[in-house]
Enzyme design. Sequence first.
Site, PDB file in Angstrom:
ATOM      1  N   ASP A 233       0.671  -1.290   0.031  1.00  0.00           N
ATOM      2  CA  ASP A 233       0.066  -0.191  -0.118  1.00  0.00           C
ATOM      3  C   ASP A 233       0.907   1.394  -0.006  1.00  0.00           C
ATOM      4  O   ASP A 233       1.875   1.469   0.940  1.00  0.00           O
ATOM      5  CB  ASP A 233      -0.810  -0.192   1.459  1.00  0.00           C
ATOM      6  CG  ASP A 233      -1.681   1.380   1.508  1.00  0.00           C
ATOM      7  OD1 ASP A 233      -1.457   2.117   0.607  1.00  0.00           O
ATOM      8  OD2 ASP A 233      -2.659   1.069   2.178  1.00  0.00           O
TER       9      ASP A 233
ATOM     10  N   GLU B 211      29.643   6.280   6.370  1.00  0.00           N
ATOM     11  CA  GLU B 211      29.620   4.806   6.586  1.00  0.00           C
ATOM     12  C   GLU B 211      29.539   4.192   5.403  1.00  0.00           C
ATOM     13  O   GLU B 211      29.230   2.923   5.149  1.00  0.00           O
ATOM     14  CB  GLU B 211      28.428   4.559   7.576  1.00  0.00           C
ATOM     15  CG  GLU B 211      26.912   5.020   7.208  1.00  0.00           C
ATOM     16  CD  GLU B 211      26.343   4.768   8.320  1.00  0.00           C
ATOM     17  OE1 GLU B 211      26.034   3.684   8.734  1.00  0.00           O
ATOM     18  OE2 GLU B 211      25.641   5.824   9.076  1.00  0.00           O
TER      19      GLU B 211
ATOM     20  N   CYS C 271      25.467   7.175  11.581  1.00  0.00           N
ATOM     21  CA  CYS C 271      25.143   8.419  11.344  1.00  0.00           C
ATOM     22  C   CYS C 271      25.588   9.562  12.121  1.00  0.00           C
ATOM     23  O   CYS C 271      25.598  10.450  11.704  1.00  0.00           O
ATOM     24  CB  CYS C 271      23.545   8.298  11.389  1.00  0.00           C
ATOM     25  SG  CYS C 271      22.884   7.346  10.433  1.00  0.00           S
TER      26      CYS C 271
ATOM     27  N   THR D 279      13.708   3.115   2.984  1.00  0.00           N
ATOM     28  CA  THR D 279      14.353   4.291   3.410  1.00  0.00           C
ATOM     29  C   THR D 279      15.866   4.654   2.794  1.00  0.00           C
ATOM     30  O   THR D 279      16.441   5.396   3.492  1.00  0.00           O
ATOM     31  CB  THR D 279      14.611   3.963   5.120  1.00  0.00           C
ATOM     32  OG1 THR D 279      15.708   3.155   5.155  1.00  0.00           O
ATOM     33  CG2 THR D 279      13.528   3.351   5.905  1.00  0.00           C
TER      34      THR D 279
ATOM     35  N   SER E 191      16.121  -1.385  16.071  1.00  0.00           N
ATOM     36  CA  SER E 191      17.072  -0.286  15.858  1.00  0.00           C
ATOM     37  C   SER E 191      16.008   1.138  16.138  1.00  0.00           C
ATOM     38  O   SER E 191      16.911   1.884  16.800  1.00  0.00           O
ATOM     39  CB  SER E 191      17.603  -0.167  14.433  1.00  0.00           C
ATOM     40  OG  SER E 191      16.354  -0.044  13.510  1.00  0.00           O
TER      41      SER E 191
ATOM     42  N   HIS F 247      18.091  13.184  14.094  1.00  0.00           N
ATOM     43  CA  HIS F 247      18.546  12.465  12.979  1.00  0.00           C
ATOM     44  C   HIS F 247      17.285  11.846  12.476  1.00  0.00           C
ATOM     45  O   HIS F 247      16.382  11.329  13.082  1.00  0.00           O
ATOM     46  CB  HIS F 247      19.458  11.173  13.507  1.00  0.00           C
ATOM     47  CG  HIS F 247      19.726  10.067  12.562  1.00  0.00           C
ATOM     48  ND1 HIS F 247      20.096  10.355  11.351  1.00  0.00           N
ATOM     49  CD2 HIS F 247      19.572   8.961  12.678  1.00  0.00           C
ATOM     50  CE1 HIS F 247      20.186   9.135  10.619  1.00  0.00           C
ATOM     51  NE2 HIS F 247      19.913   8.431  11.384  1.00  0.00           N
TER      52      HIS F 247
ATOM     53  N   LYS G 108       8.343   9.419  16.442  1.00  0.00           N
ATOM     54  CA  LYS G 108       8.566   8.859  17.813  1.00  0.00           C
ATOM     55  C   LYS G 108       9.505   9.995  18.757  1.00  0.00           C
ATOM     56  O   LYS G 108       9.384   9.892  20.000  1.00  0.00           O
ATOM     57  CB  LYS G 108       8.875   7.666  17.640  1.00  0.00           C
ATOM     58  CG  LYS G 108       8.111   6.685  16.771  1.00  0.00           C
ATOM     59  CD  LYS G 108       8.785   5.270  16.748  1.00  0.00           C
ATOM     60  CE  LYS G 108       8.158   4.547  15.672  1.00  0.00           C
ATOM     61  NZ  LYS G 108       6.981   3.932  15.538  1.00  0.00           N
TER      62      LYS G 108
ATOM     63  N   ASN H  52      17.093   8.556   3.706  1.00  0.00           N
ATOM     64  CA  ASN H  52      18.171   8.570   4.552  1.00  0.00           C
ATOM     65  C   ASN H  52      19.318   8.807   4.061  1.00  0.00           C
ATOM     66  O   ASN H  52      19.993   8.229   3.028  1.00  0.00           O
ATOM     67  CB  ASN H  52      18.168   7.176   5.624  1.00  0.00           C
ATOM     68  CG  ASN H  52      18.893   7.103   6.676  1.00  0.00           C
ATOM     69  OD1 ASN H  52      19.694   8.229   7.094  1.00  0.00           O
ATOM     70  ND2 ASN H  52      19.137   6.102   7.287  1.00  0.00           N
TER      71      ASN H  52
ATOM     72  N   SER I 279      23.591   4.444  14.925  1.00  0.00           N
ATOM     73  CA  SER I 279      23.969   2.983  15.214  1.00  0.00           C
ATOM     74  C   SER I 279      24.990   2.415  15.767  1.00  0.00           C
ATOM     75  O   SER I 279      26.118   2.828  15.582  1.00  0.00           O
ATOM     76  CB  SER I 279      23.137   2.087  14.051  1.00  0.00           C
ATOM     77  OG  SER I 279      21.901   2.395  13.684  1.00  0.00           O
TER      78      SER I 279
END
Length: 440
Positions: free
Chosen positions: A31, A83, A120, A163, A211, A244, A253, A328, A364
Amino acid sequence: MVSVGIDAIEIHTGKLCLDLAETFAPAHDEDPDKYRKGLGLYTSSFPDSYEDIVTMGANAAYRLLERTGHTPADIGRIDVATESAFDNSKPVSTYIAGCLEQVFDTTFHHANKGERKFACIAGTQSLNDAYNWIRAGRNRGRSALVIATDTALYARGDAGEATQGAGAVAMLISEDPSLVELSPQQGYGSADETDFLKPNQQFPSVDGKRSVQVYLARMREALSDYASVAGRMHPDDFAYIPFHTPFPGMVRKAGLLGYRHVIRDTDIEEELASEIGRQPRMEAFDDEEAYLDAVSEYTDKLKGTENYREWYERVIEPTLDISRYVGNWYTGSVHIARASALKHALETGRDLTGKRLLVASYGSGAQAETHTETVQPGWKDEIAMLTIDEQLEARHDITFEEYEHIHDVHNHDISADDTEEFTTPKNEFVFDGWGRMGER
Ligand code: HMG
């Protein structure tokens, strides 16, 4: 005390554009709203076959130096955060400096070059290194060039695939900066974690759901640590909080977490108490699980309040404008979020001079860092120079088959003879094979 911070900034996006709702979702039988509404992403940027972390970083850095009238002699330090490095010995900054030296009459002969790695958060670590170097008085009047550059690709079929993104952010760190001054106050949250890692492999091994939890846990610690040095906070303290942003849904969140911290022990928490109660204090609980359950219950109620919704729209939402269209960028992500907020303020006629930002970085592995920045009088002129809208507009829209091709190219699965280019490079650094530097 000498004022040190970001004097100028440039952004370079990968030249290809993948539409997540129109192109990616149908190919995965998903979707489109999972991407648009769930992750909060519309499109993502990909590098064309002649672009890589060196060319993207060099193109952003060249524009930065050229536009601000700086030459290599003015730069005492070049740090690249990435990275996506391809060399375990020679830092990416030497490759980028090599590109830049092709077009300047002077070299970076007396500049200290390095490469920073911590997922990151390395972009912010490089920024802090540059700040410390200048504050220590070792810069001899010179500036530092910090470049965050990544091709954030996941294996096809990985949950992180939607992402993905690619681009570079170049920042000039100087005394008496035009854009933002960094403050010495910082907070950290750090722990050894293995939810996202790339040990000698092209694509990351990711436990995506975990994560998200690790991001929130480390960010909570960094915010508490910051409050322990900066003292009690208030929602009006910060014009924007750039987090970030691996995808905007993550910041939904994180924003809630941020709000809990800035209202703690304030008149707002008091005002909300009759509606949703006071937020739980860890000291009042015997075990962590019970405390986290109480926090989760409080957070659910907080999310529905008018106070929170208004604050989120004003302080967080504008930080996501660019990210929604580029995905990202790993090390560049939080720096895109800051630029996005300042650009939004410029476009809506908001005066930010003297206002503060709380910049919340994360990497991370895992570490979060928060620090404040004060917006400087020159911010409008500097942000007005960003060309990100034009760059986004000029991207080439790729079909799903073209996406698969370019993904294979960057995974070195396709020979040079079979490699397609979808755009034509113009007056820029390009990558044309292993061992070859970019050229203009
Ligand atoms: P997923 O499992 O495919 O997605 O991947 P999901 O099923 O969890 O759905 C995502 C959201 O969309 C959910 O919302 C769904 O409800 C919603 P949430 O509950 O989270 O609020 N949704 C919909 N909404 C509207 N209409 C629909 C619909 N369907 C679903 N039809 C996951 C999610 C994050 C696991 C994945 O993208 C992933 O693995 N990403 C890579 C890892 C990552 O980005 N982690 C973020 C934290 S770690 C970090 O930021 C560091 C990093 O940048 C690396 C570094 O530091 O170097 C990654």
